[in-house]
Design a protein around this motif. Structure first.
Motif, PDB file in Angstrom:
ATOM      1  N   UNK A 304     -33.929 -53.554 -24.811  1.00 12.42           N
ATOM      2  CA  UNK A 304     -32.585 -53.013 -24.602  1.00 12.42           C
ATOM      3  C   UNK A 304     -31.819 -53.982 -23.726  1.00 12.42           C
ATOM      4  N   UNK A 305     -30.581 -53.652 -23.433  1.00 10.24           N
ATOM      5  CA  UNK A 305     -29.771 -54.507 -22.574  1.00 10.24           C
ATOM      6  C   UNK A 305     -30.348 -54.572 -21.159  1.00 10.24           C
ATOM      7  N   UNK A 306     -31.179 -53.564 -20.811  1.00 12.81           N
ATOM      8  CA  UNK A 306     -31.735 -53.534 -19.464  1.00 12.81           C
ATOM      9  C   UNK A 306     -32.965 -54.423 -19.317  1.00 12.81           C
ATOM     10  N   UNK A 307     -33.565 -54.831 -20.437  1.00 11.02           N
ATOM     11  CA  UNK A 307     -34.837 -55.553 -20.387  1.00 11.02           C
ATOM     12  C   UNK A 307     -34.751 -56.914 -21.050  1.00 11.02           C
ATOM     13  N   UNK A 308     -35.544 -57.809 -20.515  1.00  6.81           N
ATOM     14  CA  UNK A 308     -35.771 -59.119 -21.119  1.00  6.81           C
ATOM     15  C   UNK A 308     -37.180 -59.112 -21.698  1.00  6.81           C
ATOM     16  N   UNK A 309     -37.305 -59.382 -22.985  1.00  5.03           N
ATOM     17  CA  UNK A 309     -38.611 -59.410 -23.643  1.00  5.03           C
ATOM     18  C   UNK A 309     -39.142 -60.843 -23.651  1.00  5.03           C
ATOM     19  N   UNK A 310     -40.339 -61.034 -23.097  1.00  6.73           N
ATOM     20  CA  UNK A 310     -40.933 -62.368 -22.979  1.00  6.73           C
ATOM     21  C   UNK A 310     -42.272 -62.370 -23.710  1.00  6.73           C
ATOM     22  N   UNK A 311     -42.365 -63.141 -24.773  1.00  6.15           N
ATOM     23  CA  UNK A 311     -43.627 -63.268 -25.500  1.00  6.15           C
ATOM     24  C   UNK A 311     -44.592 -64.122 -24.682  1.00  6.15           C
ATOM     25  N   UNK A 312     -45.750 -63.579 -24.389  1.00  7.74           N
ATOM     26  CA  UNK A 312     -46.775 -64.321 -23.668  1.00  7.74           C
ATOM     27  C   UNK A 312     -47.628 -65.111 -24.654  1.00  7.74           C
ATOM     28  N   UNK A 313     -48.215 -66.180 -24.188  1.00 13.93           N
ATOM     29  CA  UNK A 313     -49.007 -67.068 -25.045  1.00 13.93           C
ATOM     30  C   UNK A 313     -50.490 -66.784 -24.838  1.00 13.93           C
ATOM     31  N   UNK A 349     -41.907 -58.051 -11.692  1.00  9.47           N
ATOM     32  CA  UNK A 349     -40.899 -58.198 -10.642  1.00  9.47           C
ATOM     33  C   UNK A 349     -40.246 -56.875 -10.264  1.00  9.47           C
ATOM     34  N   UNK A 350     -40.685 -55.793 -10.904  1.00  6.48           N
ATOM     35  CA  UNK A 350     -40.230 -54.459 -10.519  1.00  6.48           C
ATOM     36  C   UNK A 350     -41.223 -53.438 -11.027  1.00  6.48           C
ATOM     37  N   UNK A 351     -41.119 -52.218 -10.521  1.00  4.41           N
ATOM     38  CA  UNK A 351     -42.013 -51.153 -10.971  1.00  4.41           C
ATOM     39  C   UNK A 351     -41.682 -50.693 -12.384  1.00  4.41           C
ATOM     40  N   UNK A 352     -40.553 -51.131 -12.917  1.00  2.29           N
ATOM     41  CA  UNK A 352     -40.159 -50.753 -14.273  1.00  2.29           C
ATOM     42  C   UNK A 352     -40.661 -51.741 -15.325  1.00  2.29           C
ATOM     43  N   UNK A 353     -41.172 -52.882 -14.887  1.00  2.00           N
ATOM     44  CA  UNK A 353     -41.708 -53.857 -15.849  1.00  2.00           C
ATOM     45  C   UNK A 353     -42.968 -53.298 -16.505  1.00  2.00           C
ATOM     46  N   UNK A 354     -43.231 -53.740 -17.725  1.00  2.00           N
ATOM     47  CA  UNK A 354     -44.450 -53.311 -18.413  1.00  2.00           C
ATOM     48  C   UNK A 354     -44.826 -54.343 -19.470  1.00  2.00           C
ATOM     49  N   UNK A 355     -46.016 -54.207 -19.994  1.00  2.00           N
ATOM     50  CA  UNK A 355     -46.543 -55.131 -21.007  1.00  2.00           C
ATOM     51  C   UNK A 355     -46.996 -54.319 -22.218  1.00  2.00           C
ATOM     52  N   UNK A 471     -55.185 -61.698 -30.269  1.00  2.00           N
ATOM     53  CA  UNK A 471     -54.342 -60.630 -29.742  1.00  2.00           C
ATOM     54  C   UNK A 471     -53.119 -61.217 -29.039  1.00  2.00           C
ATOM     55  N   UNK A 472     -52.049 -60.428 -28.988  1.00  2.00           N
ATOM     56  CA  UNK A 472     -50.789 -60.907 -28.427  1.00  2.00           C
ATOM     57  C   UNK A 472     -50.248 -59.910 -27.414  1.00  2.00           C
ATOM     58  N   UNK A 473     -49.294 -60.363 -26.613  1.00  2.00           N
ATOM     59  CA  UNK A 473     -48.701 -59.504 -25.584  1.00  2.00           C
ATOM     60  C   UNK A 473     -47.241 -59.895 -25.362  1.00  2.00           C
ATOM     61  N   UNK A 474     -46.439 -58.879 -25.041  1.00  2.00           N
ATOM     62  CA  UNK A 474     -45.022 -59.072 -24.707  1.00  2.00           C
ATOM     63  C   UNK A 474     -44.778 -58.437 -23.341  1.00  2.00           C
ATOM     64  N   UNK A 475     -44.203 -59.201 -22.436  1.00  2.00           N
ATOM     65  CA  UNK A 475     -43.785 -58.699 -21.131  1.00  2.00           C
ATOM     66  C   UNK A 475     -42.345 -58.215 -21.246  1.00  2.00           C
ATOM     67  N   UNK A 476     -42.111 -56.976 -20.860  1.00  2.00           N
ATOM     68  CA  UNK A 476     -40.755 -56.431 -20.796  1.00  2.00           C
ATOM     69  C   UNK A 476     -40.362 -56.357 -19.325  1.00  2.00           C
ATOM     70  N   UNK A 477     -39.450 -57.231 -18.937  1.00  2.00           N
ATOM     71  CA  UNK A 477     -39.059 -57.367 -17.537  1.00  2.00           C
ATOM     72  C   UNK A 477     -37.660 -56.794 -17.327  1.00  2.00           C
ATOM     73  N   UNK A 478     -37.526 -55.880 -16.384  1.00  2.00           N
ATOM     74  CA  UNK A 478     -36.235 -55.268 -16.063  1.00  2.00           C
ATOM     75  C   UNK A 478     -35.301 -56.335 -15.497  1.00  2.00           C
ATOM     76  N   UNK A 479     -34.114 -56.420 -16.090  1.00  2.00           N
ATOM     77  CA  UNK A 479     -33.153 -57.401 -15.611  1.00  2.00           C
ATOM     78  C   UNK A 479     -32.648 -56.996 -14.231  1.00  2.00           C
ATOM     79  N   UNK A 480     -32.536 -57.977 -13.352  1.00  2.00           N
ATOM     80  CA  UNK A 480     -32.187 -57.674 -11.969  1.00  2.00           C
ATOM     81  C   UNK A 480     -30.818 -57.035 -11.863  1.00  2.00           C
ATOM     82  N   UNK A 481     -29.899 -57.408 -12.737  1.00  2.00           N
ATOM     83  CA  UNK A 481     -28.549 -56.863 -12.660  1.00  2.00           C
ATOM     84  C   UNK A 481     -28.530 -55.369 -12.938  1.00  2.00           C
TER      85      UNK A 481
END
Length: 491
Positions: A304-313, A349-355, A471-481
């Motif tokens: 969503x606009x609130x999250x940055x999705x980061x594909x992990x390697x 970087x926040x309690x709202x981040x998840x994988x 196996x793969x993983x995506x980090x969903x990081x809450x945008x600081x703004x």
């Protein structure tokens, strides 16, 4: 020598008599027999207390036990790790014999000896955090490499599975014999048989002498015997077994009073083949499309606009133990029964981040008996949270169309600070953790996801790394703004 078994029945009393006869016979043959113990080791506890500086990439939720072996007679004091008796040195003519009862029913258990600490090489730099010992004992560093294929619940000889006949290999009498020489092994077996034990329950845990540097002197290699288990059928029964290992096992160190010159060392073994003709690429020819679709649906649900999705390697975590011994590399107790993969490091970087971890259902393809995803702190290699495959069957169904014929071929797990559904692993904090600091990982600390695939169902060894789809993983990081408040825990 008496042990008070939890279920003191006639069979246990008979086994105790056999053990006494075995020890008496060895002593009449001119051997010194010392008893150690098999002890459950909570590595996160030791790490939290500062007794070790690493949790060694523990398989979160899967217990370990180590054989605590007394020193050889007249041996000078030597290095210790965790507690006395770990690790131990061994003369080529000595034997370690474990006589006891296998674990209660679990998806997996195994026994194996490892090359543990070895002497530091001249002219090679080792960090202070990776070495043990002093000028008296010599300086050592960890290899923790398996010395061959394991004895596991699919290959072990027990009273219920004599000579590896298919059966119920749990709660069953067994014997494990660790030697570096075939003649010593033969003598031990002969004495066990004369004491009333059946050869059908005896398992060899061989040390290939040419691969190690045996002896009791300063600078000689050290060893460890490790038992591990995963996914108890009944957690309470499993924990009771772990808490009472001393009542189920004898650990015997056998030393000839007059040293024997071994003439028949065990050869370096030919290891089981990991590769099969049935790769997951063959079995799931549309996996590229399916996984791309699955990733898209995961992003559709969570991005969503609130999250940055980061594909992990993802990449291979540790090399095989024989290579590690040659390369002088620590492989953290690598077992040939598993394939180990990991992602690159990241931070919450926040309690709202998840994988979100996702991938192929490796049990359905036959490439694993079980698999899991674990959350690790990178600095201490402490596994603090885990999801096991048996608990999340059908976890990808919601991401595929209703009545999809392919959804069971895949899985989706979530790792977060807060619970969200059945297939969510809770990531605990380090600071303020009532169990200890290494039972959790704080925000802004380096972390990674580890993946384990245990036992290809055909080969009964870990799958080949390029036979499976990683196996793969995506980090969903809450945008600081978008964060109302960021609480930064001290690293």
């Amino acid at each position: 020598m008496d042990k008070n078994y939890c279920d003191c029945d006639e069979n246990n009393e008979n086994n105790e008599k056999k053990v006494k006869d075995f020890i008496n016979s060895l002593e009449h043959q001119g051997c010194i027999v010392q008893e150690g113990e098999l002890r459950y080791i909570d590595i996160l506890k030791y790490c939290s207390e500062g007794l070790v500086n690493s949790a060694l990439g523990n398989n979160a939720g899967a217990p370990y036990a180590l054989a605590l072996v007394p020193p050889s007679p007249n041996q000078e004091s030597d290095i210790e790790f965790i507690t006395e008796g770990v690790p131990y040195k061994l003369r080529p003519d000595e034997a370690i014999v474990l006589i006891g009862k296998t674990p209660p029913k679990a998806y997996y258990y195994s026994f194996r000896s490892f090359l543990f600490f070895v002497k530091n090489k001249i002219g090679k730099y080792y960090s202070d955090n990776s070495t043990v010992g002093n000028d008296k004992t010599g300086k050592y560093h960890m290899i923790f490499g398996s010395l061959g294929d394991t004895i596991n619940n699919y290959t072990i000889k027990t009273e219920n599975t004599p000579d590896r006949i298919l059966g119920y290999p749990y709660d069953s009498s067994t014997i494990i014999i660790t030697t570096a020489d075939q003649y010593i092994n033969h003598q031990i077996r002969k004495t066990l048989i004369n004491s009333g034990f059946s050869s059908d329950i005896m398992n060899n845990d061989n040390i290939p002498k040419d691969l190690v540097n045996m002896g009791l002197e300063k600078g000689k290699d050290t060893f460890a015997i490790l038992m591990r288990a995963s996914i108890w059928e009944n957690k309470d029964i499993g924990q009771a077994y772990l808490d009472n290992l001393d009542k189920y096992w004898h650990v015997l160190r056998i030393t000839p009073k007059k040293p024997i010159q071994p003439e028949h060392p065990w050869p370096i073994p030919t290891l089981k083949m990991r590769e099969t003709c049935k790769t997951e690429f063959n079995l799931l020819p549309h996996a590229r499309y399916d996984l791309n679709y699955l990733r898209y649906k995961i992003l559709e649900k969570y991005d969503s606009e609130e999250y940055e999705a980061i594909d992990l390697r993802t990449n291979i975590w540790v090399m095989e133990s024989f290579e590690a011994i040659m390369m002088d590399v620590n492989v953290l107790g690598e077992s040939r029964d598993a394939l180990y993969l990991k992602t690159n490091n990241f931070q919450l970087t926040s309690d709202d981040d998840f994988i979100i971890t996702y991938g192929v259902n490796h049990t359905k393809t036959g490439n694993a008996v079980y698999y899991n995803s674990s959350f690790y702190g990178a600095k201490k290699l402490n596994g603090v949270s885990v999801i096991y495959s048996p608990d999340c069957e059908g976890s990808a169904n919601e991401f595929f169309p209703k009545d999809s014929e392919v959804s069971d071929n895949y899985y989706v797990y979530k790792m977060a600070r807060k619970g969200d559904g059945n297939c969510t692993a809770i990531i605990p904090y380090s600071t303020g953790n009532p169990k200890g600091s290494c039972y959790g990982v704080n925000n802004y600390q380096e972390a990674f996801i580890g993946f384990r695939l245990y036992l290809n169902q055909e080969t009964l060894v870990g799958p080949a790394p390029y036979n499976v789809i990683w196996d793969q993983a995506i980090l969903f990081r809450k945008k600081k703004s978008t964060q109302h408040q960021i609480i930064k825990n001290e690293a």
